[in-house]
Design a protein around this motif. Structure first.
Motif, short mmCIF file in Angstrom:
data_model
loop_
_atom_site.label_atom_id
_atom_site.label_comp_id
_atom_site.label_asym_id
_atom_site.label_seq_id
_atom_site.Cartn_x
_atom_site.Cartn_y
_atom_site.Cartn_z
N LEU A 118 0.83 -1.21 0.00
CA LEU A 118 0.00 0.00 0.00
C LEU A 118 0.86 1.26 0.00
CD1 LEU A 118 -2.59 -0.96 2.79
CD2 LEU A 118 -2.95 -1.06 0.32
N ASP A 119 0.31 2.33 -0.54
CA ASP A 119 0.79 3.68 -0.27
C ASP A 119 -0.13 4.22 0.81
OD1 ASP A 119 2.67 3.44 -2.29
OD2 ASP A 119 1.75 4.92 -3.62
N ILE A 120 0.45 4.71 1.88
CA ILE A 120 -0.33 5.24 3.00
C ILE A 120 -0.16 6.76 2.98
CG2 ILE A 120 -0.68 5.22 5.49
CD1 ILE A 120 0.59 2.37 5.46
N ILE A 121 -1.25 7.46 2.76
CA ILE A 121 -1.23 8.90 2.56
C ILE A 121 -1.83 9.58 3.78
CG2 ILE A 121 -2.03 10.77 1.05
CD1 ILE A 121 -2.39 8.57 -1.16
N TYR A 122 -1.05 10.42 4.43
CA TYR A 122 -1.50 11.15 5.62
C TYR A 122 -1.96 12.54 5.21
CZ TYR A 122 0.75 7.36 8.17
OH TYR A 122 1.11 6.13 8.67
N ILE A 123 -3.14 12.94 5.71
CA ILE A 123 -3.81 14.16 5.26
C ILE A 123 -4.25 14.97 6.48
CG2 ILE A 123 -5.76 15.04 3.91
CD1 ILE A 123 -5.66 12.04 2.63
N ASP A 124 -4.02 16.28 6.45
CA ASP A 124 -4.40 17.12 7.60
C ASP A 124 -5.85 17.57 7.51
OD1 ASP A 124 -4.51 19.34 5.87
OD2 ASP A 124 -2.63 20.19 6.60
N ASP A 125 -6.28 18.38 8.47
CA ASP A 125 -7.68 18.82 8.52
C ASP A 125 -8.03 19.84 7.43
OD1 ASP A 125 -6.11 20.77 9.72
OD2 ASP A 125 -7.41 21.04 11.46
N ASN A 126 -7.02 20.34 6.70
CA ASN A 126 -7.27 21.21 5.55
C ASN A 126 -7.32 20.42 4.24
OD1 ASN A 126 -7.34 23.68 6.99
ND2 ASN A 126 -5.12 23.62 7.14
N MET A 127 -7.35 19.08 4.37
CA MET A 127 -7.41 18.16 3.22
C MET A 127 -6.13 18.19 2.39
SD MET A 127 -10.25 16.73 3.64
CE MET A 127 -11.89 16.91 4.27
N GLU A 128 -5.03 18.57 3.01
CA GLU A 128 -3.74 18.61 2.31
C GLU A 128 -2.89 17.41 2.72
OE1 GLU A 128 0.22 21.39 2.26
OE2 GLU A 128 -1.73 22.40 2.26
N ILE A 129 -2.25 16.80 1.74
CA ILE A 129 -1.37 15.66 2.00
C ILE A 129 -0.12 16.16 2.71
CG2 ILE A 129 0.05 13.84 0.95
CD1 ILE A 129 -2.05 13.75 -1.34
N VAL A 130 0.12 15.62 3.93
CA VAL A 130 1.27 16.07 4.73
C VAL A 130 2.43 15.09 4.67
CG1 VAL A 130 -0.09 17.55 6.26
CG2 VAL A 130 0.29 15.15 6.88
N SER A 131 2.17 13.83 4.34
CA SER A 131 3.24 12.85 4.13
C SER A 131 2.68 11.60 3.47
CB SER A 131 3.94 12.50 5.45
OG SER A 131 3.09 11.77 6.30
N VAL A 132 3.60 10.82 2.90
CA VAL A 132 3.22 9.58 2.21
C VAL A 132 4.25 8.52 2.55
CG1 VAL A 132 2.83 8.47 -0.02
CG2 VAL A 132 2.22 10.88 0.27
N GLN A 133 3.77 7.34 2.91
CA GLN A 133 4.61 6.15 3.07
C GLN A 133 4.32 5.27 1.86
OE1 GLN A 133 6.88 5.32 5.31
NE2 GLN A 133 6.56 6.79 6.95
N LYS A 134 5.28 5.17 0.95
CA LYS A 134 5.07 4.44 -0.31
C LYS A 134 5.50 2.99 -0.20
CE LYS A 134 5.85 8.50 -3.21
NZ LYS A 134 6.66 9.04 -4.31
N TYR A 135 4.84 2.15 -0.96
CA TYR A 135 5.18 0.73 -1.11
C TYR A 135 5.35 0.02 0.25
CZ TYR A 135 6.26 2.23 -5.88
OH TYR A 135 6.19 2.77 -7.14
N ALA A 136 4.39 0.21 1.15
CA ALA A 136 4.45 -0.45 2.45
C ALA A 136 4.51 -1.96 2.26
CB ALA A 136 3.25 -0.06 3.30
N THR A 137 5.40 -2.61 2.99
CA THR A 137 5.65 -4.04 2.86
C THR A 137 4.50 -4.85 3.45
OG1 THR A 137 8.01 -3.63 3.01
CG2 THR A 137 7.27 -5.90 3.39
N PRO A 138 3.89 -5.72 2.64
CA PRO A 138 2.80 -6.57 3.16
C PRO A 138 3.23 -7.36 4.39
CG PRO A 138 2.91 -6.73 0.78
CD PRO A 138 4.12 -5.96 1.22
N LEU A 139 2.32 -7.51 5.33
CA LEU A 139 2.46 -8.32 6.55
C LEU A 139 3.50 -7.79 7.53
CD1 LEU A 139 2.16 -11.85 4.89
CD2 LEU A 139 0.35 -10.49 5.95
N SER A 140 4.08 -6.64 7.27
CA SER A 140 5.10 -6.07 8.15
C SER A 140 4.45 -5.42 9.37
CB SER A 140 5.91 -5.02 7.40
OG SER A 140 6.77 -4.33 8.28
N GLU A 141 5.12 -5.55 10.51
CA GLU A 141 4.65 -4.88 11.72
C GLU A 141 5.47 -3.63 12.01
OE1 GLU A 141 3.82 -7.47 15.04
OE2 GLU A 141 3.10 -9.04 13.71
N GLU A 142 6.25 -3.19 11.03
CA GLU A 142 7.04 -1.96 11.16
C GLU A 142 6.09 -0.76 11.20
OE1 GLU A 142 10.13 0.75 8.51
OE2 GLU A 142 9.56 -1.23 7.80
#
Length: 175
Positions: A118-142
């Motif tokens: 997954l790409d995990i996209i973090y968004i603030d209360d102004n609907m703006e993307i504040v950070s992205v975690q790209k290519y999250a590793t499946p089954l990882s607990e990191e």
């Protein structure tokens, strides 16, 4: 003892099945005693089925261009947010899950029991993307932190942000 429990279970299921059809040959009739107001998640061989609950548009930093539109499933309760996309085996680029939190906090997600990158996209209360975690590793607990405060988190297929040029500073709009 186990055989006895199996027999009781089978008899109960048989009786329940017979009860639904007694005294009514109308195929449009609804047994109101079995109707519930909660919506159960449908299980498939692919995990929990996607349930469209809205649409989301990615808007360029300038706000002039719509970069991409997708269908979204919402995760608004603690239980829904806890389950997220766990156990899903696939998802299309036209789908995503939007997590809605009651407050702005630094967030961190993990991929426990999540079988797709997954790409995990973090968004603030102004609907703006504040950070992205790209290519999250499946089954990882990191832990995959936002590094900034976020009210919304959007999960899409790994590589989505690169493919559709979604980046920090872009905005979202959903309904």
């Amino acid at each position: 003892m186990q055989l006895h429990l199996k027999c009781v279970l089978i008899a109960s299921l048989y009786a329940a099945g017979c009860h639904q059809n007694t005294g009514n040959n109308n195929s449009n009739a609804v047994d109101t005693s079995t109707v519930t107001t909660t919506e159960a998640a449908t299980e498939t061989s692919n995990g929990t089925a996607f349930k469209k609950q809205g649409t989301l548009a990615f808007l360029s930093k300038s706000g002039a261009d719509t970069l991409r539109k997708i269908d979204i499933q919402l995760a608004q309760t603690d239980e829904q947010r806890s389950d997220g996309l766990m156990y899903r085996k696939s998802m299309t680029d036209e789908q995503g899950m939007l997590f809605i939190f009651p407050d702005m906090e630094e967030r961190a997600f993990w991929m426990k029991n999540t079988y797709i990158s997954l790409d995990i996209i973090y968004i603030d209360d102004n609907m703006e993307i504040v950070s992205v975690q790209k290519y999250a590793t499946p089954l990882s607990e990191e832990s995959l932190p936002s590094y900034k405060k976020a009210k919304y988190v959007l999960e899409v297929n790994g590589g989505f942000c690169d493919k559709y040029h979604i980046a920090y500073g872009d905005k979202i709009a959903y309904q």
